[in-house]
Design an enzyme around this catalytic site. Sequence first.
Site, short mmCIF file in Angstrom:
data_model
loop_
_atom_site.label_atom_id
_atom_site.label_comp_id
_atom_site.label_asym_id
_atom_site.label_seq_id
_atom_site.Cartn_x
_atom_site.Cartn_y
_atom_site.Cartn_z
CB VAL A 80 -40.62 -6.24 -0.03
CG1 VAL A 80 -40.03 -4.86 0.26
CG2 VAL A 80 -42.11 -6.14 -0.30
CB THR A 112 -44.11 0.74 7.95
OG1 THR A 112 -43.33 0.78 9.16
CG2 THR A 112 -45.57 0.96 8.26
CG ASN A 135 -39.68 -11.08 -3.50
OD1 ASN A 135 -38.77 -11.50 -4.19
ND2 ASN A 135 -39.89 -11.51 -2.26
CG PHE A 136 -44.25 -6.34 -3.96
CD1 PHE A 136 -44.52 -7.63 -3.53
CD2 PHE A 136 -44.55 -5.29 -3.09
CE1 PHE A 136 -45.07 -7.88 -2.27
CE2 PHE A 136 -45.11 -5.51 -1.85
CZ PHE A 136 -45.35 -6.81 -1.44
CE1 TYR A 188 -26.74 -8.78 5.99
CE2 TYR A 188 -28.71 -7.84 6.99
CZ TYR A 188 -27.64 -7.74 6.12
OH TYR A 188 -27.46 -6.59 5.38
N GLY A 196 -24.27 -10.93 12.98
CA GLY A 196 -23.02 -10.82 12.25
C GLY A 196 -22.65 -9.37 12.00
NE ARG A 214 -35.76 -2.03 10.81
CZ ARG A 214 -35.27 -3.21 10.44
NH1 ARG A 214 -34.67 -3.34 9.29
NH2 ARG A 214 -35.38 -4.25 11.23
CG ASN A 254 -35.85 -2.01 3.79
OD1 ASN A 254 -35.61 -1.83 4.99
ND2 ASN A 254 -36.45 -3.09 3.34
#
Length: 313
Positions: A186, A209, A189-190, A144, A147, A276, A173
């Site tokens: 994340v 972070t 998911n959470f 990724y 790419g 990040r 993000n």
Amino acid sequence: MKRILVTGGSGFIGSHLCERLLNEGNEVICLDNYFTGSKRNIIELLGNPYFELVRHDITEPYYAEVDEIYNLACPASPVHYQYNPIKTIKTSVMGAINMLGLAKRVKAPILQASTSEVYGDPAVHPQPESYWGNVNPIGPRSCYDEGKRCAETLFMGYHTQNGVAIKIARIFNTYGPNMNVNDGRVVSNFIVQALQGKDLTIFGDGSQTRSFQYVDDLVDGLLVLMQTDASVTGPVNLGNPTEFTMLELAREIIDLTGSSSELVFHPLPQDDPQQRRPDIGLAQELLNGWKPQVELQQGLQHTITYFENLLSA
């Protein structure tokens, strides 16, 4: 009325972009092979006479007469892009070649949805566009990361050699409705774990972070970037500069969902970035003062409501 092509248009970000473009009075061609996208995300658009849905893989050439191209097609979460790493890098590289070829032929401006992953595990914080990154070229995330880096190179090559009008957005993000339940990122998911009463999975000690941008803010940035002067090629960071630890995010989601979930800790995956956060100074300068407007708590509440409805359906 412009005729606009959106690759990856039934995906998380692409579906929001398609809806906005239609609402602004454009004709939209949505191209997707449904590897991670879903018809559910664009089902409400199918009745619009100016919306066209085409099942197509951009590793193969596509031909149409269009006025603008947004190239969003590529799996973006580690779970999905590591599932078939060869397919991931082919989508980024061959897809870029095919879409740039189309843009060259029809003389249309084209926007590349690049990523903050081009910075790798950054040694510079926050990350400005001038930072070249710290990427492992043979690691599990490289299909990724590299790419997308190669796609940026191709875009600049087509611009300097062939005069193609390009825009490169480095997306940090992003979260919001239309994320996949099994997205693997994340925020989703959470939220899904909290709503199902499961323990929230923290990788590492939770001190790493991220900066979280609500999808509406991102779409605003993409639209403004596409309309900038031809001299503005990017790359331009699009992200929210407010930084949170994974522990802070997990506790916020537990509070908002009223969940009794606990936190469980697992080893950090290889090459997972420790920090990040975007430097958005260039975006504010070039994009009419653009900056994210949606606070994390507000955006999370919208996203939680979406997943509540999805899981109860």
